[in-house]
Design an enzyme around this catalytic site. Structure first.
Site, short mmCIF file in Angstrom:
data_model
loop_
_atom_site.label_atom_id
_atom_site.label_comp_id
_atom_site.label_asym_id
_atom_site.label_seq_id
_atom_site.Cartn_x
_atom_site.Cartn_y
_atom_site.Cartn_z
N GLY A 280 32.19 39.56 27.70
CA GLY A 280 31.34 40.07 28.78
C GLY A 280 31.96 41.31 29.42
CB SER B 286 28.63 45.10 28.62
OG SER B 286 28.21 43.76 28.85
CG ASN C 221 34.39 38.72 32.67
OD1 ASN C 221 34.54 38.59 33.89
ND2 ASN C 221 33.37 39.41 32.15
CB SER D 157 33.59 30.49 40.25
OG SER D 157 32.95 30.50 41.51
CE1 TYR E 230 28.86 30.86 37.79
CE2 TYR E 230 29.81 30.08 39.84
CZ TYR E 230 29.73 31.03 38.84
OH TYR E 230 30.55 32.15 38.89
CB ALA F 278 30.16 25.54 34.02
CB ILE G 238 33.34 39.96 42.84
CG1 ILE G 238 34.52 38.98 42.96
CG2 ILE G 238 33.80 41.33 42.36
CD1 ILE G 238 35.62 39.36 43.91
#
Ligand code: NAP
Length: 243
Positions: free
Chosen positions: A9, A11, A87, A139, A152, A155, A185
């Site tokens: 990830g 990009s 990431n 996180s 979320y 995970a 962020i």
């Protein structure tokens, strides 16, 4: 010899900031992307102009076969993998009672199973080399739990558990495994929040501001360069959660 780093990830958002910082420091990088092909190609073009070594590779890291191809590509290009930065991730806000099986499975596949696949495929090479560094971007919600983000949070808590377990198992092979657990962020991931919601969140954060992708990238760089930190969950969150 420069170190080879895979950034999943890479990009957008935090991943792109990590790629930017490490490329400037002359690491050789495989930037993995899934959907943002145009952005990835543009990034590679810019880095090539600057004489930096950034290869790009499309793979959906929630799929074992695609992860295998990403790892094979990296070995073909550079002959080794020194650092893996997990990431890639997605988020979703939903009431627990509205989360479908599909939502749940997608969340776990992209945010947790991907870390299993990449770490397992890469560990083979790292164990052989008796050296390596794995950094997982988890996180704050994996640590403290988030309302309306149960899947979320689960995970990300799983990612932190994997970090700690793997650090113990792979430590004797000189492979360090750590998590960076960001607070909030400034990336596309939070674009759904209104200005008012952002202001409310800022008021809950002792440092009174939203985090910058560069903070996370600097921490990742430090974790690569240090040789005695392993099994840790480093939360960069402006003081939002203090343990
Ligand atoms: P973002 O701006 O939405 O970027 C997500 C990145 O993940 C993109 O590069 C995307 O690639 C990639 N990605 C998503 N699904 C993928 C898949 N199946 N395979 C490969 N790549 C995939 O998010 P971000 O804020 O930078 O988040 C990065 C990481 O930090 C995530 O793991 C996230 O959970 C974690 N995090 C973020 C925050 C925050 O406040 N932003 C806080 C805590 C933790 P494409 O665009 O190419 O599809």
């Amino acid at each position: 010899m420069p170190k080879t780093v895979i950034v999943t990830g890479g990009s957008r958002g935090i991943g792109a900031a990590i790629v930017n910082l490490l490329a400037k420091e002359d690491y050789q990088i495989v930037l993995n992307y899934n959907k943002s092909e145009e952005i990835a190609k543009k990034m590679q073009e810019e880095f090539t102009k600057l004489g930096k070594c950034v290869e790009i590779f499309q793979a959906d890291v929630s799929k074992r076969e695609e992860v295998k191809k990403l790892v094979e590509f990296t070995i073909q290009k550079f002959g080794k993998i020194d650092v893996l930065i997990n990431n890639a991730g997605i988020s979703q806000t939903k009431l627990f009672t509205d989360i479908t099986d599909d939502d749940w499975n997608t969340m776990l596949n992209v945010n947790l199973n991907s870390v299993f696949y990449t770490s397992q495929e890469v560990a083979k090479y790292m164990i052989h080399e008796k050296e390596g560094c794995i950094i997982n971007i988890s996180s704050i919600w994996g640590m403290v739990g988030a309302s309306c983000e149960v899947h979320y949070s689960v995970a990300k808590a799983g990612v932190d558990a994997m970090t700690k377990s793997l650090a113990k198992e792979l430590g004797p092979s000189n492979i360090r495994v750590n998590s960076i657990a960001p607070g909030i962020i400034d990336t596309d991931m939070n674009k759904y929040l209104s200005k008012e919601e952002i202001e409310e969140i800022k008021q809950e954060i002792p440092l009174g501001k939203i985090g910058d992708t560069l903070s996370i990238a600097k921490c990742a760089k430090w974790l690569i360069e240090d040789n005695y930190t392993t099994g840790q969950v480093i939360s960069i969150n402006g003081g939002w959660n203090i343990n």
